[in-house]
Scaffold this motif. Structure first.
Motif, PDB file in Angstrom:
ATOM      1  N   SER A 256       0.834  -1.207   0.000  1.00  0.00           N
ATOM      2  CA  SER A 256       0.000   0.000   0.000  1.00  0.00           C
ATOM      3  C   SER A 256       0.869   1.258   0.000  1.00  0.00           C
ATOM      4  O   SER A 256       0.502   2.282  -0.603  1.00  0.00           O
ATOM      5  N   GLU A 257       2.039   1.192   0.653  1.00  0.00           N
ATOM      6  CA  GLU A 257       2.939   2.353   0.669  1.00  0.00           C
ATOM      7  C   GLU A 257       3.645   2.510  -0.675  1.00  0.00           C
ATOM      8  O   GLU A 257       3.872   3.619  -1.136  1.00  0.00           O
ATOM      9  N   LEU A 267       6.554  11.874  -3.249  1.00  0.00           N
ATOM     10  CA  LEU A 267       6.598  11.372  -1.875  1.00  0.00           C
ATOM     11  C   LEU A 267       7.919  10.672  -1.563  1.00  0.00           C
ATOM     12  O   LEU A 267       8.085  10.161  -0.456  1.00  0.00           O
ATOM     13  N   ALA A 268       8.834  10.640  -2.513  1.00  0.00           N
ATOM     14  CA  ALA A 268      10.108   9.937  -2.310  1.00  0.00           C
ATOM     15  C   ALA A 268      10.866  10.389  -1.054  1.00  0.00           C
ATOM     16  O   ALA A 268      11.397   9.553  -0.326  1.00  0.00           O
ATOM     17  N   PRO A 269      10.943  11.695  -0.740  1.00  0.00           N
ATOM     18  CA  PRO A 269      11.652  12.079   0.494  1.00  0.00           C
ATOM     19  C   PRO A 269      11.057  11.431   1.745  1.00  0.00           C
ATOM     20  O   PRO A 269      11.790  10.987   2.631  1.00  0.00           O
ATOM     21  N   GLY A 270       9.724  11.355   1.820  1.00  0.00           N
ATOM     22  CA  GLY A 270       9.093  10.716   2.964  1.00  0.00           C
ATOM     23  C   GLY A 270       9.370   9.231   3.002  1.00  0.00           C
ATOM     24  O   GLY A 270       9.567   8.649   4.078  1.00  0.00           O
ATOM     25  N   ALA A 271       9.393   8.588   1.821  1.00  0.00           N
ATOM     26  CA  ALA A 271       9.694   7.162   1.757  1.00  0.00           C
ATOM     27  C   ALA A 271      11.123   6.894   2.216  1.00  0.00           C
ATOM     28  O   ALA A 271      11.397   5.907   2.916  1.00  0.00           O
ATOM     29  N   VAL A 272      12.044   7.762   1.842  1.00  0.00           N
ATOM     30  CA  VAL A 272      13.440   7.607   2.246  1.00  0.00           C
ATOM     31  C   VAL A 272      13.588   7.735   3.760  1.00  0.00           C
ATOM     32  O   VAL A 272      14.229   6.905   4.411  1.00  0.00           O
ATOM     33  N   GLU A 273      12.991   8.759   4.341  1.00  0.00           N
ATOM     34  CA  GLU A 273      13.118   8.959   5.787  1.00  0.00           C
ATOM     35  C   GLU A 273      12.469   7.822   6.564  1.00  0.00           C
ATOM     36  O   GLU A 273      13.004   7.360   7.571  1.00  0.00           O
ATOM     37  N   GLU A 274      11.316   7.354   6.075  1.00  0.00           N
ATOM     38  CA  GLU A 274      10.657   6.244   6.766  1.00  0.00           C
ATOM     39  C   GLU A 274      11.456   4.954   6.612  1.00  0.00           C
ATOM     40  O   GLU A 274      11.521   4.132   7.536  1.00  0.00           O
ATOM     41  N   GLY A 275      12.084   4.775   5.465  1.00  0.00           N
ATOM     42  CA  GLY A 275      12.959   3.621   5.297  1.00  0.00           C
ATOM     43  C   GLY A 275      14.131   3.667   6.249  1.00  0.00           C
ATOM     44  O   GLY A 275      14.528   2.640   6.828  1.00  0.00           O
ATOM     45  N   PHE A 320       7.707   7.978  18.373  1.00  0.00           N
ATOM     46  CA  PHE A 320       7.051   7.732  17.089  1.00  0.00           C
ATOM     47  C   PHE A 320       5.674   7.109  17.312  1.00  0.00           C
ATOM     48  O   PHE A 320       5.555   6.095  18.000  1.00  0.00           O
ATOM     49  N   GLU A 321       4.664   7.700  16.702  1.00  0.00           N
ATOM     50  CA  GLU A 321       3.320   7.127  16.766  1.00  0.00           C
ATOM     51  C   GLU A 321       3.249   5.905  15.851  1.00  0.00           C
ATOM     52  O   GLU A 321       3.772   5.925  14.733  1.00  0.00           O
ATOM     53  N   ASN A 322       2.608   4.847  16.326  1.00  0.00           N
ATOM     54  CA  ASN A 322       2.516   3.597  15.560  1.00  0.00           C
ATOM     55  C   ASN A 322       3.883   3.211  14.981  1.00  0.00           C
ATOM     56  O   ASN A 322       4.059   3.107  13.757  1.00  0.00           O
ATOM     57  N   PRO A 323       4.876   3.006  15.847  1.00  0.00           N
ATOM     58  CA  PRO A 323       6.254   2.823  15.375  1.00  0.00           C
ATOM     59  C   PRO A 323       6.479   1.582  14.526  1.00  0.00           C
ATOM     60  O   PRO A 323       7.438   1.535  13.751  1.00  0.00           O
ATOM     61  N   ASP A 324       5.609   0.569  14.640  1.00  0.00           N
ATOM     62  CA  ASP A 324       5.801  -0.657  13.871  1.00  0.00           C
ATOM     63  C   ASP A 324       5.127  -0.607  12.509  1.00  0.00           C
ATOM     64  O   ASP A 324       5.144  -1.600  11.772  1.00  0.00           O
ATOM     65  N   SER A 325       4.551   0.538  12.169  1.00  0.00           N
ATOM     66  CA  SER A 325       3.933   0.722  10.854  1.00  0.00           C
ATOM     67  C   SER A 325       4.893   1.476   9.943  1.00  0.00           C
ATOM     68  O   SER A 325       5.531   2.447  10.359  1.00  0.00           O
ATOM     69  N   PHE A 326       4.963   1.022   8.688  1.00  0.00           N
ATOM     70  CA  PHE A 326       5.764   1.707   7.679  1.00  0.00           C
ATOM     71  C   PHE A 326       4.862   2.724   6.992  1.00  0.00           C
ATOM     72  O   PHE A 326       3.924   2.352   6.279  1.00  0.00           O
ATOM     73  N   ASP A 327       5.131   4.003   7.214  1.00  0.00           N
ATOM     74  CA  ASP A 327       4.214   5.063   6.790  1.00  0.00           C
ATOM     75  C   ASP A 327       5.003   6.181   6.120  1.00  0.00           C
ATOM     76  O   ASP A 327       5.664   6.975   6.790  1.00  0.00           O
ATOM     77  N   ILE A 328       4.912   6.252   4.787  1.00  0.00           N
ATOM     78  CA  ILE A 328       5.697   7.265   4.083  1.00  0.00           C
ATOM     79  C   ILE A 328       5.118   8.660   4.251  1.00  0.00           C
ATOM     80  O   ILE A 328       5.744   9.647   3.856  1.00  0.00           O
ATOM     81  N   HIS A 329       3.932   8.759   4.850  1.00  0.00           N
ATOM     82  CA  HIS A 329       3.352  10.061   5.159  1.00  0.00           C
ATOM     83  C   HIS A 329       3.683  10.500   6.585  1.00  0.00           C
ATOM     84  O   HIS A 329       3.162  11.524   7.049  1.00  0.00           O
ATOM     85  N   ARG A 330       4.533   9.746   7.268  1.00  0.00           N
ATOM     86  CA  ARG A 330       4.880  10.112   8.639  1.00  0.00           C
ATOM     87  C   ARG A 330       5.447  11.532   8.657  1.00  0.00           C
ATOM     88  O   ARG A 330       6.252  11.913   7.813  1.00  0.00           O
TER      89      ARG A 330
END
Length: 397
Positions: A256-257, A267-275, A320-330
């Motif tokens: 989904s992400e 959204l690539a910058p958010g995906a990078v930081e979340e990764g 971190f809220e919901n730390p076990d979720s991978f969220d590129i909109h974090r």
């Protein structure tokens, strides 16, 4: 820690236990829910972000106690040379030099070259409709970007990259002693190569980071200049290629992400930081006391070690809220994958730029992607990084 400092309610971390290596994130976050720290045979393990921040902000060297002088006198001595293991005024002075060197190269001017090189490496995979993203794309990409920036001849990329692969493993505090001879051989080869290049470059300084380093470190020992160049080479190639693989793996495991990123490559910058947070390649960040001090309010003697475990710290629910979720909109994403404090990664802006361009291109060009075979992964102490990532892709219509 001293014997009287360990409390009865502090959990014990046994590095050799199966749960530590087989399911480290769940195990470490469970420990962190009980206590900010754990005791271990390698010193204090730090499991929560605020406590980690307190220790990493101090002016302490990175611990290299895991390379015994009696096993490898060469590596024991050399690993005390790089910027990583310095502290105090000497460390600050070297960081200022490197900050000036990087500031002299405006990163934005590199962006078109970075994107172009990634596209060139991706083209054969897109044409075939299949390939190994690690071996064909993520592994060679940072080396091809960094070589001209550092001033390394393009014809030497594969050779230098192989030495980097081996020598970079020195930071693994759980490295089997029998592997040290392989690391030493690669380290010696890379050092000799860069020493020869330094002597050549002094006669013909150019517009690259190696030349800037030579200018900025005039009066320093040759091996000191080469040691910093080696550190930049390893950090610029090895860490970026491994983080690219880990972030891609996280996206594939969270379709989904990936769909969100594919729909909007911006959204690539958010995906990078979340990764970087969720699938960090950084396992441990060790600091060693150089004089009697305290860790976590407990006395520590000179030589004792505190190790921040990024896999736990980056999933601290207090940060971190919901730390076990991978969220590129974090939103705010104050992970510690690039370190913190006096040893925060100087090359982080370049690594981020490379990864953002990479995932922007992938999102723009790939229509569908699926894994087609088994995925091999490295051990936990070097980030559980995929060493193979076979996929089938279709281009975006």
């Amino acid at each position: 820690m001293t014997d009287d400092a360990t409390t009865d309610d502090m959990p014990v971390l046994r590095w050799e236990d199966e749960q530590t290596s087989e399911n480290p994130i769940a195990f470490l976050t469970d420990l962190a829910s009980k206590c900010p720290y754990a005791s271990s045979d390698k010193g204090l393990a730090v499991l929560r972000r605020e406590e980690a921040r307190d220790i990493l902000r101090r002016d302490l060297p990175i611990a290299v106690y895991h390379i015994p002088e009696e096993v490898s006198p060469y590596l024991s001595e050399r690993t005390k040379e790089p910027l990583l293991t310095r502290h105090g005024p000497e460390h600050l002075a070297l960081r200022k030099i490197l900050t000036r060197v990087f500031r002299g190269h405006v990163l934005e001017t590199l962006r078109p070259r970075i994107r172009e090189r990634f596209e060139e490496l991706l083209d054969p995979i897109m044409e075939r409709g299949e390939g190994d993203l690690v071996k064909e794309l993520f592994h060679p990409f940072p080396a091809h970007v960094l070589a001209p920036i550092l001033g390394l001849p393009m014809k030497d990329i594969d050779m230098v990259s192989a030495w980097v692969d081996s020598s970079a493993r020195w930071t693994d505090i759980f490295l089997p002693r029998e592997k040290l001879s392989e690391i030493e051989a690669a380290w010696r080869s890379l050092e000799a190569y860069l020493l020869g290049l330094l002597r050549e470059r002094r006669e013909d300084l150019k517009d690259d980071i190696f030349s800037e380093l030579i200018r900025a470190m005039e009066g320093h020992r040759e091996l000191e200049v080469v040691g910093i160049a080696m550190e930049l080479t390893r950090a610029g190639m090895d860490t970026t290629r491994r983080q690219l693989a880990n972030t891609m793996m996280a996206l594939l495991e969270n379709p989904s992400e990936w769909a969100k990123l594919s729909a909007d490559p911006a959204l690539a910058p958010g995906a990078v930081e979340e990764g970087l947070r969720y699938a960090s390649i950084t396992h441990h960040m060790s600091r060693q006391a150089v004089a009697p001090t305290e860790f976590a309010g407990m006395p520590a003697e000179a030589g004792e070690v505190a190790t921040v475990l990024a896999m736990a710290v980056n999933r601290d629910p207090r940060a971190f809220e919901n730390p076990d979720s991978f969220d590129i909109h974090r939103g705010r994403n104050a992970h510690m994958t690039f370190g913190f404090g006096s040893h925060a990664c100087i090359g982080a802006p370049l690594a981020r730029m490379e990864m953002i361009e990479a995932f922007t291109v992938l999102a723009e060009r790939i229509g569908t992607i699926e894994v087609t075979g088994p995925i091999e992964r490295a051990k936990v102490t070097i980030g559980m990084v995929p060493t193979t990532l076979p996929v089938r892709v279709t281009p975006r219509a």
